[in-house]
Design an enzyme around this catalytic site. Structure first.
Site, short mmCIF file in Angstrom:
data_model
loop_
_atom_site.label_atom_id
_atom_site.label_comp_id
_atom_site.label_asym_id
_atom_site.label_seq_id
_atom_site.Cartn_x
_atom_site.Cartn_y
_atom_site.Cartn_z
N CYS A 71 0.84 -1.21 0.00
CA CYS A 71 0.00 0.00 0.00
C CYS A 71 0.87 1.25 0.00
O CYS A 71 1.52 1.56 0.99
CB CYS A 71 -0.91 -0.05 1.22
SG CYS A 71 -1.58 1.52 1.76
N CYS A 74 0.17 3.97 2.54
CA CYS A 74 0.60 3.52 3.88
C CYS A 74 2.06 3.87 4.12
O CYS A 74 2.45 4.28 5.21
CB CYS A 74 0.41 2.01 4.04
SG CYS A 74 -1.30 1.47 3.94
#
Ligand SMILES: [Zn+2]
Length: 147
Positions: A71, A74
């Protein structure tokens, strides 16, 4: 697992923290403190499904970051959260939850997209943030809860 070396934000002393349940803080439920000047150190642990409830049983608010390696947002958010946890050393605990390795907790809190950050107080979620956040935005959302 290796010990983690954390520099004290106040005196600069290097502190060696023993890993515990995949994290880097003592298991006593108390925030780690500098061995030299006793000031609080940033409290950052990697949580697990099995130990999650125990991570919340601490006297300070707990910010849980649900993330995954694949991600990109993230990866942008992670250092922001770490910095924030450093600024709030002694007043906040940051628990990182890898959703691929810990799907049960993510499911329990209905995490549908990541990063999702949930702030817990006294074991209950009080604030949920979804998507990458700047530190200012994070501060704005969390200051009412963490002082
Ligand atoms: Zn120190």
């Amino acid at each position: 697992m290796q010990d983690t070396v954390v520099s004290c934000p106040r005196c600069g002393a290097k502190n060696r923290l023993k890993p515990d349940a995949g994290g880097r803080a003592p298991a006593s439920g108390r925030a780690p403190a500098c061995g030299k000047c006793r000031s609080p150190l940033p409290w950052v642990v990697d949580g697990t499904d099995i130990g999650f409830r125990r991570e919340l049983e601490v006297p300070v608010p707990v910010l849980v970051d649900f993330w995954a390696e694949w991600c990109a947002p993230c990866r942008v958010t992670a250092p922001v959260l770490e910095e924030y946890a450093g600024e709030l050393a002694g007043r906040l605990k940051l628990v990182r939850m890898n959703v691929d390795r810990n799907p049960a907790t993510a499911g329990q809190f209905h995490v549908q997209s990541i990063p999702t950050m949930i702030l817990f107080r006294d074991g209950r979620p009080v604030e949920t943030m979804i998507g990458a956040l700047s530190k200012n935005a994070l501060r704005e959302r969390l200051t009412p809860h963490v002082g």
